[in-house]
Design a protein around this motif. Structure first.
Motif, PDB file in Angstrom:
ATOM      1  N   ILE A  24       0.854  -1.193   0.000  1.00  0.00           N
ATOM      2  CA  ILE A  24       0.000   0.000   0.000  1.00  0.00           C
ATOM      3  C   ILE A  24       0.884   1.235   0.000  1.00  0.00           C
ATOM      4  N   SER A  39       2.815   4.465   1.161  1.00  0.00           N
ATOM      5  CA  SER A  39       3.509   4.750   2.413  1.00  0.00           C
ATOM      6  C   SER A  39       2.715   5.707   3.300  1.00  0.00           C
ATOM      7  N   TYR A  85      -3.368 -10.339   4.728  1.00  0.00           N
ATOM      8  CA  TYR A  85      -2.938 -11.399   3.809  1.00  0.00           C
ATOM      9  C   TYR A  85      -4.074 -11.724   2.837  1.00  0.00           C
ATOM     10  N   TYR A 133      18.527 -11.604   0.670  1.00  0.00           N
ATOM     11  CA  TYR A 133      17.354 -11.049   1.350  1.00  0.00           C
ATOM     12  C   TYR A 133      17.659 -10.793   2.824  1.00  0.00           C
ATOM     13  N   TYR A 159      18.562  -3.102   6.552  1.00  0.00           N
ATOM     14  CA  TYR A 159      17.338  -2.290   6.627  1.00  0.00           C
ATOM     15  C   TYR A 159      16.988  -2.002   8.085  1.00  0.00           C
ATOM     16  N   GLU A 173      16.704  -0.789   0.408  1.00  0.00           N
ATOM     17  CA  GLU A 173      15.519  -1.456  -0.154  1.00  0.00           C
ATOM     18  C   GLU A 173      15.730  -2.945   0.077  1.00  0.00           C
ATOM     19  N   PRO A 206      10.090   6.832   1.319  1.00  0.00           N
ATOM     20  CA  PRO A 206       9.328   5.626   0.955  1.00  0.00           C
ATOM     21  C   PRO A 206       8.059   5.985   0.181  1.00  0.00           C
ATOM     22  N   GLY A 232       5.952   3.246  -0.695  1.00  0.00           N
ATOM     23  CA  GLY A 232       5.011   2.172  -0.360  1.00  0.00           C
ATOM     24  C   GLY A 232       5.442   1.447   0.908  1.00  0.00           C
ATOM     25  N   GLN A 233       4.586   0.547   1.380  1.00  0.00           N
ATOM     26  CA  GLN A 233       4.906  -0.295   2.545  1.00  0.00           C
ATOM     27  C   GLN A 233       4.262  -1.661   2.342  1.00  0.00           C
ATOM     28  N   TYR A 234       4.901  -2.701   2.879  1.00  0.00           N
ATOM     29  CA  TYR A 234       4.403  -4.061   2.705  1.00  0.00           C
ATOM     30  C   TYR A 234       4.965  -4.935   3.808  1.00  0.00           C
ATOM     31  N   LEU A 235       4.522  -6.219   3.815  1.00  0.00           N
ATOM     32  CA  LEU A 235       4.939  -7.153   4.856  1.00  0.00           C
ATOM     33  C   LEU A 235       6.159  -7.947   4.407  1.00  0.00           C
ATOM     34  N   ASP A 236       7.111  -8.130   5.325  1.00  0.00           N
ATOM     35  CA  ASP A 236       8.284  -8.942   4.987  1.00  0.00           C
ATOM     36  C   ASP A 236       8.043 -10.407   5.378  1.00  0.00           C
ATOM     37  N   GLY A 280       6.365 -10.920   8.612  1.00  0.00           N
ATOM     38  CA  GLY A 280       5.132 -10.188   8.840  1.00  0.00           C
ATOM     39  C   GLY A 280       5.328  -8.773   9.357  1.00  0.00           C
ATOM     40  N   ASN A 281       6.572  -8.294   9.365  1.00  0.00           N
ATOM     41  CA  ASN A 281       6.813  -6.914   9.784  1.00  0.00           C
ATOM     42  C   ASN A 281       6.601  -5.968   8.612  1.00  0.00           C
ATOM     43  N   ILE A 282       6.193  -4.752   8.902  1.00  0.00           N
ATOM     44  CA  ILE A 282       6.003  -3.765   7.830  1.00  0.00           C
ATOM     45  C   ILE A 282       7.350  -3.166   7.453  1.00  0.00           C
ATOM     46  N   VAL A 283       7.627  -3.169   6.178  1.00  0.00           N
ATOM     47  CA  VAL A 283       8.851  -2.551   5.669  1.00  0.00           C
ATOM     48  C   VAL A 283       8.481  -1.570   4.573  1.00  0.00           C
ATOM     49  N   TYR A 284       9.422  -0.642   4.247  1.00  0.00           N
ATOM     50  CA  TYR A 284       9.162   0.399   3.266  1.00  0.00           C
ATOM     51  C   TYR A 284       9.644  -0.010   1.889  1.00  0.00           C
ATOM     52  N   GLU A 285       8.899   0.461   0.908  1.00  0.00           N
ATOM     53  CA  GLU A 285       9.338   0.378  -0.487  1.00  0.00           C
ATOM     54  C   GLU A 285       9.744   1.777  -0.900  1.00  0.00           C
ATOM     55  N   ASN A 294       1.481   1.866  10.656  1.00  0.00           N
ATOM     56  CA  ASN A 294       1.418   2.139   9.228  1.00  0.00           C
ATOM     57  C   ASN A 294       1.421   3.628   8.956  1.00  0.00           C
TER      58      ASN A 294
END
Lengths: 288, 790
Positions: free
Chosen positions: A56, A58, A66, A245, A252, A265, B692, B694-698, B701-706, B768
């Motif tokens: 989604i 930022s 999920y 990764y 990160y 990233e 950033p 965007g943001q998503y789950l790694d 299940g933690n939120i990380v930035y795109e 978030n």
């Protein structure tokens, strides 16, 4: 007193003038296009597991859920369907039915509402733990108590570049459970490894094609002679995707939020989306 | 093979020089300030009958080669009355020294010469008036060379308050900063808020952007050549200044025989410690104390000795030191009896030092020689100390952790430079030099004992490296015809490190073509190579910078630059210049994602990536040189990008110093001899940063930035308006001072909260959504400094 008051005034003025001011500012980003996020792992000892979600913006404060109504299928090198993963509500992910074969490339195809993303990876033959042993006194600490040492070795395949993840657990007889031994100050790990949430990740840069021996000090009182177990060593041979990764995730976690560091990233090998599709070959040995 | 070609080329040039010496005499000598005897650097000497002109070198020496005849020779420099002599040249060489008188009302200009006197045909070369700098509004009462340079077209400052400078899209390490000919690696004090230069010690400042002459090399973007005062030959004099946080004093004068030896010494220091340490000491007790340590100082010393008319000796030293840290001590009795004593300490120290021994010799009336042996050293250290001591009735146990990180670079430099005027139409410079670099990118010493954790280790020792950089050059500033001048040169460099040698040939061409009596068209091309690099995590000028060598893996950076421009006189004392430039970079360096150079567990080469770069832009400058109101307006339009494998997925991205528009103005108005008003304003569009998208789950299940790409966002625009007022007290007001004045400055008069840096944090309780926070410093900031000259 007058001199002290004069100095105080100067000090306060200096503090005020050097005080930094923080203000929230509006962020004007272009419209964000959501992407499919796939996090999947394969193993020669376990079934394949994949979690699917969406990214989604930022600026979005909504939670990320999920996805349960997508499809996840595994194909082998000949593009023949190898396994179909089914959604499991308990784990919020998709579970396969069988392990994979080391050395074979597998392609994961994920479909969500007509949009497809792909990841390709393979796991390697993997190193095996050898010569696991424990000595209960190798030196004394600063208070005069004995320090023990657990050691093991493994043989690296020199034909390719290998990445490993290591966890060393000791048996806490009081609680009847295995707990992580603090090994972060081991000299080799300090120089060569990145510490992640899932263990220490390192590559074979200094021992390619050779037998590598590792020793870890064990403080006094950790091991009881009458306990049913002493140590468990878990050595995973990660494929390159997994290692990259984990390395990127470690960086990160260290750098994000620090204004003076370069942004990081997370590594992704999902074409058309985000996330990781990777695997590991696991070697596990227990010392009783 | 390269060496043979160079030898043949030199042989041809020397033969040409010798042949041209026939039938000509030389007129040469030194140009000095009449009042103080200081050398006047960059003064223009013009021969009216032939149109030939030349300039004095960094030691005030000039030389003209003339055929037999009688000539009218004019000596010109801003701030001084021109001097005109009629000199007959018939037989033999003539020695003619000139002492120029200063104006009563000072003319303060940017360029030291008018358009038609620009004999050094260098696009983008600027003389910066030292006296002009004193009239700029001040930050914390401190005159700053670098902040003056930041107002020029094509030159940008870093973030708010920074004393770094970035030229034509290049990074800070691409500027060769010389102090009396010695490279200075540490160019800032106090986190970059002040430059390393004490204005009281400076005689002249020249900035070359891009296509600098062949006598300079080893950098890609610019040369800032700062020469120190030598000291006046007549009598002891000095200045002193008291500002908001810094005090300065400078003395210069003759030593012994008045005509032989002079000295100049200047020093400045913060006095924050003297204010705050007693306060903290008063608040301390036997059980708790806190001792801060904040401040910097620097000292410049120069000794000059005239051995005889043809030989002079100089010795100059610079020492700068920054210190920031604290020690916190506590002592308490625990509930079960034992006493616990703790000591926590942090320290950040920077040490910057140069020393140079120079020998000038007038070999003959055609050749001026300068031999230099110099040393420069830059060291940065930080340390963390934790010490716990537990005392019981029967035992004393101690736990400690001490980490110390040090990075350093030291150079030893030996060079010989020659300046020769073999004929009317040629002014040749040539020379050779060698630098031994001693690099220590980072050594970390860790000593700790926490019972089950023991360490006594040194990391990074194997990263030390010694490298050798040797260069030879030749350049000819020539008058091709009446309206065309050129400076054509070649620099040959050899760099050796880690059993790897690099060889470079660097052509330099600059041509001036007179369009008419008021306008000149100029163009230039230069190829530069840079074998030393600065690794910095950020552009803040914070002292976390590491100098590293080129190696087998990290190649020297390379840049081709072309420039085109015009410069001309407008009506009513206005001068206009406009330049466009284009720079191609190869092996350009940038920092890999997640790089962090504090700590030496990893090899720095793992954090560096190299690729290509492209910088181009337009620079405009309009200046008014004379009259009560004088100053300038500059505008820069520029682009800077990089494409480097391993960064931004190999895609092109805006370089960190890409700043699209920059407008700077500075003006001073002299109401009368005792009152001067000044203003400076800067507007610029923002530097790129990474935010950033965007943001998503790694995997866990933690939120990380795109981030979606490096430098994908822009800081907010920057605007600052400064004012200052200088008031000179009536002569004789202070009986012990020859002159006294106040400088009242307002920095950021509009109180605009310009960005210093940004930080990203989470917005909601779910974690978030990002929030971007701008951190600003230096709001509306008045300061006063009191200055005396005696």
């Amino acid at each position: 007193m007058k001199k002290f008051r004069y100095q105080s005034i100067i000090f306060v003025v200096a503090l005020v003038t050097l005080y930094s001011c923080t203000r929230e500012v509006a962020v004007n980003l272009p419209p964000y296009s959501s992407k499919i996020v796939v996090n999947g792992l394969i193993s020669d000892k376990d079934v394949s597991k994949v979690q699917i979600s969406s990214s989604i913006s930022s600026l979005d404060t909504n939670p990320i859920n999920y996805i349960y109504d997508g499809t996840a299928q595994l194909y082998n090198e000949q593009d023949v369907l190898y396994d179909i993963l089914s959604y499991d509500a308990f784990s919020s992910g998709y579970i396969g039915t069988k392990p994979v074969v080391p050395g074979v490339f597998y392609t994961l195809k994920v479909n969500v509402k007509g949009k497809q993303v792909i990841g390709t990876t393979r796991i390697l033959a993997g190193a095996k733990i050898m010569n696991l042993a424990y000595q209960d006194m190798v030196r004394m600490d600063s208070t005069g108590l004995p320090i023990g040492e657990v050691s093991f070795s493994f043989n690296d395949d020199g034909s390719i570049e290998n990445y490993y993840r290591l966890n060393v657990l000791y048996y806490d007889n009081t609680r009847s459970e295995f707990k992580a031994l603090d090994i972060k100050d081991n000299y080799f790990l300090v120089i060569e490894a990145e510490q992640t949430n899932s263990g220490f990740v390192f590559k074979d840069r200094t021992f390619n094609g050779a037998i590598k021996k590792l020793n870890f000090e064990v403080p006094y009182g950790y091991i009881e002679n009458n306990a049913p177990y002493k140590f468990v060593i878990i050595l995973e041979t990660l494929n390159e995707d997994y290692s990259r990764y984990e390395n990127s995730r470690s960086l990160y976690n260290q750098r994000t939020g620090t204004p003076f560091s370069e942004s990081v990233e997370l590594y992704s090998n999902i074409k058309g989306g985000l996330g990781i599709f990777a695997g590991a070959n696991v070697s596990r040995d227990t010392l009783k | 093979m390269l060496h043979i070609k160079l030898r043949v080329a030199l042989l041809i040039v020397f033969t040409f020089i010798l042949l041209n010496l026939q039938g000509q005499s030389s007129v040469s000598g030194f140009v000095t300030d009449e009042l103080f005897g200081e050398a006047v650097v960059g003064a223009v000497i013009k021969v009216i009958e032939t149109g030939e002109n030349t300039t004095t070198n960094n030691y005030g020496f000039y030389s003209l080669s003339l055929n037999k005849g009688t000539y009218t020779i004019v000596f010109i420099y801003s701030g001084y009355k021109s001097d005109t002599l009629t000199i007959p040249v018939y037989k033999g060489d003539i020695s003619q020294n000139i002492a120029l008188k200063t104006y009563q009302i000072e003319k303060v200009v940017l360029h030291g010469k008018n358009v038609e006197d620009n004999s050094d045909a260098q696009t983008g070369a600027i003389d910066i008036s030292v006296s002009r700098m004193k009239r700029l509004p001040l930050l914390l009462g401190e005159v700053d060379v670098i902040k003056s340079v930041q107002l020029l077209p094509g030159v940008k400052g870093g973030t708010e308050g920074s004393s770094g400078f970035y030229v034509r899209g290049g990074s800070q390490d691409q500027n060769l900063v010389l102090l009396d000919g010695v490279p200075l690696y540490g160019q800032n004090h106090f986190f970059g808020f002040f430059s390393a230069f004490n204005n009281d010690a400076i005689n002249s400042v020249q900035l070359y952007k891009g296509s600098f002459p062949a006598r300079y090399g080893g950098r890609l973007s610019s040369v800032l050549d700062v020469t120190m005062k030598e000291g006046n030959t007549h009598k002891l004099k000095g200045t002193a200044s008291l500002g908001a946080v810094i005090g300065r004093i400078a003395l210069d004068g003759p030593l012994g025989n008045k005509n032989k030896t002079t000295f100049a010494i200047s020093a400045r220091s913060t006095y924050i410690n003297y204010l705050i340490q007693p306060l903290f000491a008063a608040a301390s007790s036997d059980t708790a104390s806190f001792t801060p340590n904040i401040g910097f100082y620097d000292v410049n010393l120069k000794l000059s000795h005239k051995i005889d008319e043809n030989n002079r000796l100089f010795f100059s030293v610079y020492q700068g030191n920054d210190n920031v840290g604290f020690i916190d001590k506590r002592k308490r009795v625990l509930s079960n009896g034992p006493t616990l004593e703790t000591e926590t300490g942090f320290g950040l120290k920077m040490n910057n030092r140069t020393a140079a021994l120079r020998f000038n010799r007038i070999v003959n009336k055609h050749i001026f020689a300068n031999y230099t042996l110099s040393y420069t050293s830059y060291t940065l250290k930080n340390n963390i100390n934790l010490d716990y001591k537990l005392t019981t009735d029967t035992t004393v146990s101690r736990l400690y952790y001490n980490s110390a990180f040090k990075t350093a670079i030291n150079d030893i430099n030996l060079k010989a430079d020659f300046d020769q005027k073999p004929s009317v139409n040629h002014h040749i410079r040539y020379g050779i030099g060698t630098i031994v670099h001693f690099f220590n990118p980072g050594v970390q010493t860790l000593k700790a004992d926490y019972g089950n954790f023991f360490r006594d280790t040194v990391y990074g020792k194997n990263q030390k490296a010694n490298t050798l950089e040797t260069a030879a050059y030749i350049e000819d500033a020539m008058q091709i015809n009446k309206g065309t001048k050129a400076n054509i040169g070649m620099r040959a460099m050899h760099y050796a490190a880690f059993n790897k040698s690099y060889y470079f040939l660097e052509p330099r061409i600059a041509i001036n073509e007179s369009i008419d009596s008021n306008w000149i068209f100029r163009m230039s091309y230069a190829l530069n190579n840079q074998p030393v690099h600065l690794l910095a995590n950020n552009n803040l000028g914070l002292p976390m910078d590491i100098w590293v060598p080129s190696t087998k893996m990290i190649k020297p950076q390379k840049a081709h630059q072309v420039s085109l421009g015009i410069i001309g006189n407008l009506k009513k004392h206005f001068q206009f210049s406009g330049d466009v430039y284009y720079k191609w970079l190869r092996n350009a360096i940038d920092i890999a994602p997640g790089a962090d150079f504090v700590g030496a567990e990893r090899n720095w080469q793992d954090y560096v990536r190299q690729g290509n770069g492209e910088n181009y832009g337009l620079e405009l400058l309009l200046q008014k040189q004379e009259g009560k109101l004088n100053g300038w307006v500059s505008y820069t339009l520029s682009y800077a990008s990089r494409q480097i494998s391993g960064i931004n997925n190999g895609n092109s991205y805006f370089f960190r110093y890409d700043q699209r528009h920059n407008v700077s103005t500075t003006w001073s108005y002299e109401v009368n001899k005792r009152n001067v008003f000044g203003t400076t304003s800067i507007f610029s569009t923002g530097y790129p940063i990474t935010v950033p998208i965007g943001q998503y789950l790694d995997l866990d299940g933690n939120i990380v930035y795109e981030y979606g790409g490096k430098n994908n966002y822009r800081m907010e625009n920057y605007f600052r308006l400064d004012f200052n007022y200088i008031h000179y007290l009536k002569p004789g007001k202070l009986k012990w001072a020859k002159e006294a004045w106040y400088n009242i400055s307002i920095y950021n008069a509009t109180n605009r909260l310009n960005p210093f840096f940004y930080q990203i944090s989470n917005k909601s309780t779910t974690g978030n959504g990002i929030v971007l926070e701008r951190v600003s410093i230096f709001p509306f900031f008045p300061s006063v400094s009191f200055n005396v000259a005696f």
